[in-house]
Design a protein around this motif. Structure first.
Motif, PDB file in Angstrom:
ATOM      1  N   LEU A  71     -74.416 -81.092  47.988  1.00 33.62           N
ATOM      2  CA  LEU A  71     -75.362 -80.533  47.019  1.00 33.62           C
ATOM      3  C   LEU A  71     -76.541 -81.370  46.288  1.00 33.62           C
ATOM      4  O   LEU A  71     -77.265 -80.857  45.461  1.00 33.62           O
TER       5      LEU A  71
ATOM      6  N   ASP B  63     -78.177 -78.374  41.852  1.00 35.05           N
ATOM      7  CA  ASP B  63     -79.210 -77.574  42.587  1.00 35.05           C
ATOM      8  C   ASP B  63     -79.449 -76.215  42.105  1.00 35.05           C
ATOM      9  O   ASP B  63     -80.224 -75.772  41.982  1.00 35.05           O
ATOM     10  N   TYR B  64     -78.097 -75.681  41.690  1.00 36.56           N
ATOM     11  CA  TYR B  64     -78.096 -74.243  40.844  1.00 36.56           C
ATOM     12  C   TYR B  64     -78.855 -74.325  39.821  1.00 36.56           C
ATOM     13  O   TYR B  64     -79.798 -73.383  39.470  1.00 36.56           O
TER      14      TYR B  64
ATOM     15  N   GLY C 206     -73.129 -74.231  43.405  1.00 38.01           N
ATOM     16  CA  GLY C 206     -73.514 -75.469  43.287  1.00 38.01           C
ATOM     17  C   GLY C 206     -73.447 -76.056  41.685  1.00 38.01           C
ATOM     18  O   GLY C 206     -72.714 -75.719  41.110  1.00 38.01           O
TER      19      GLY C 206
END
Length: 578
Positions: A96, A285-286, A282
């Motif tokens: 991730l 990254d989310y 994630g």
């Protein structure tokens, strides 16, 4: 950086020597100037040697249609909330793009004390994921519940200079800070004397209290849940960690406070995130994706995920694609959607196309960390709730928040006892001390789970991690509790006499040594069980339940000693009101 490496990097930057690798004509996401431009990026000896034009490498890689950005830093995370060990967490998190985490092991410390802390340090020591441990500042979190251990300043002192220790973890006992408690100030002083940092936990605190935190030496906070709270903290010099976990989801509200002028005071964290949510959406990254969609400038979002976190935690060797920094970076094909193709730590690939490509060394789990629940006898009477009057204090769940409402409602009472009413969404919640076999246990009323049948239970119950159960009937609550006692801890969902799904957590009742893929799959089965129970699915009921025991988060909580009013910071003597 030793002088030999530095001399080589200087020669590469001067174009007198070739670098090991050069990405030619790659799009650089520059978090320093918040722009994206095309350049050559030279990598050598684990560092970024140069950024510019005309660089040659022993290996030249065409950077066309690729982007390079610094890898991500999670500014505050409890690895235990993933329910796997640090070595297994590495396998899940590296793909991730997260290569550094600021981790507070106070979950296992509240159960197993210094032994739990030592295990986390040992298991993280040889990983490629850089795990920076913050010593737990509040074990127990408060004096209002019964944890499995206590860590005073003297207990933490032997760990202060450990190379894996980066500072003091979230100071959540605000009253101890305001009254200048000697032991709390000693914890802060011994960390500062070692040149390390102090994390904050300013849940529900206003400007006056934030001032007190500031002069106490606290420099971060992850508990802002509104734009106004975020600005109060940023204006007083705190770094604001914008949190998006499983239970506490604060991105939308807090991002409203971020501007191009003040963004340097903001960074990202997850705090507590279950592995199923991590694998599905994630982590950092989310947060970057969400921020860009929210209107934050792309390069600013990447800076919040890297440079700003590095600055907040004095990690000046990473966090940007600039000469002299560690070659911790990600290669992306779509920066707006954060599509990561490859992840690097010190210039070496560690993950590719969503999979980790390295093995993670593990340490043996000491026998004394194996889960063993020492509870009172789980009898039918444990779950009884006598009420003298039908008007009672009720914990009101707020979806996607660890803050609760303090409700006063008319509730059903039969023969002097509260009875669950699924039509009104009035369920029982019970907390049973599980560390020392005492008689401490308590029952309360909760609204907001939406369950029509069955019960759920866990030994993950922040921060003392006693046994917590929410259910529609006493019999099902009893079954869930008995099964977890037999298993030595875990998470479970039951219906009638059937176990719908169960995840045993054999390490302190908090974690398991099982592979992260297996844990993720089991958590999905637990999620599917919620549909059978007809519980709400717009939030995570298991994680929400675990925070209903935490008496440092507003407004009404339940400890093993009874209902706790966080505003008055004391237990409520009677459940019912006239």
């Amino acid at each position: 950086m030793d002088t030999t490496v530095r001399a080589r990097l200087i020669a590469i930057a001067a174009k007198k020597q070739k670098a090991a690798i050069v990405y030619q004509g790659i799009q650089v996401i520059d978090v320093m100037t918040r722009e994206t431009y095309q350049a050559d990026v030279a990598i050598d000896s684990g560092y970024i040697a140069a950024v510019g034009d005309g660089y040659e490498g022993e290996e030249n890689i065409d950077g066309t249609d690729q982007y390079i950005a610094p890898s991500f830093i999670d500014g505050h995370v409890h690895i235990e909330s993933s329910m796997v060990t640090p070595s297994e967490y590495e396998q899940a998190i590296l793909p991730l793009g997260v290569t550094t985490v600021i981790a507070d092991p106070h979950e296992i410390a509240n159960v197993k004390g210094a032994d739990g802390l030592q295990f986390m340090l040992d298991d993280a020591e040889q990983l490629r994921l850089d795990v920076r441990m913050m010593l737990p500042s509040c074990v127990p979190a408060t004096s209002f519940e019964h944890a499995g251990a206590s860590l005073k300043a003297a207990d933490l002192a032997p760990f202060v200079n450990h190379p894996g220790v980066h500072g003091l973890g979230e100071v959540m006992d605000y009253p101890a800070v305001e009254r200048a408690d000697a032991d709390m100030l000693q914890k802060i002083e011994q960390i500062e004397s070692a040149g390390k940092l102090v994390d904050g936990h300013a849940a529900g605190l206003g400007a006056r209290e934030v001032n007190i935190y500031g002069v106490a030496g606290i420099r971060t906070d992850h508990e802002a849940v509104t734009k106004e709270e975020a600005l109060i903290r940023a204006r007083r010099g705190l770094y604001v960690e914008v949190r998006e976990g499983s239970a506490a989801r604060n991105l939308k509200e807090v991002l409203d406070a971020v501007t191009e002028s003040n963004a340097s005071r903001f960074l990202f964290c997850t705090d507590d995130k279950h592995l199923d949510d991590t694998l599905r959406e994630g982590t950092i990254d989310y947060n970057v994706r969400y921020a860009i969609e929210h209107g934050i400038k792309r390069e600013t979002a990447y800076a919040m995920a890297s440079l700003h976190a590095a600055n907040a935690y004095a990690l000046q060797d990473r966090g940007a694609i600039v000469p002299g920094r560690r070659a911790d970076y990600v290669l992306l094909t779509d920066p707006d959607r954060v599509v990561i193709r490859e992840v690097f730590v010190k210039g070496e690939p560690v993950a590719r196309d969503g999979k980790t490509i390295i093995t993670s060394p593990k340490v043996t789990v000491p026998p004394n960390l194996r889960g063993e629940l020492k509870t009172k006898e789980i009898t039918d009477t444990v779950f009884e709730l006598p009420l003298a009057h039908p008007k009672a204090n009720v914990i009101g769940v707020i979806p996607k928040s660890i803050v609760t409402n303090h409700l006063v409602l008319d509730v059903p009472v039969v023969d002097g006892m509260f009875v669950q009413d699924t039509a009104q969404d009035l369920l029982k919640i019970a907390v049973i001390e599980r560390h020392n076999g005492t008689d401490f246990s308590a029952v309360g009323i909760v609204q907001g789970f939406g369950m029509k049948r069955g019960a759920i239970a866990a030994t993950v119950a922040h921060d003392s991690h006693n046994l917590v159960i929410v259910g529609t009937s006493d019999a099902e609550m009893k079954l869930a509790a008995e099964r977890l006692v037999k298993a030595g801890g875990g998470v479970i969902a039951v219906k009638g006499e059937d176990v719908l799904a169960e995840l045993p957590l054999e390490i302190a009742g908090l974690m398991t040594s099982r592979p992260f893929e297996e844990v993720g799959a089991t958590l999905e089965k637990l999620n599917d069980a919620l549909d059978v129970l007809e519980a709400h699915r717009s939030f995570n009921p298991y994680l929400t339940m675990s925070f209903l025991c935490l008496p440092v988060i507003p407004n009404l909580k339940l400890t093993d000693s009874g209902l706790f009013d966080v505003k008055t910071f004391q237990h409520i003597k009677t459940q019912a009101l006239r």
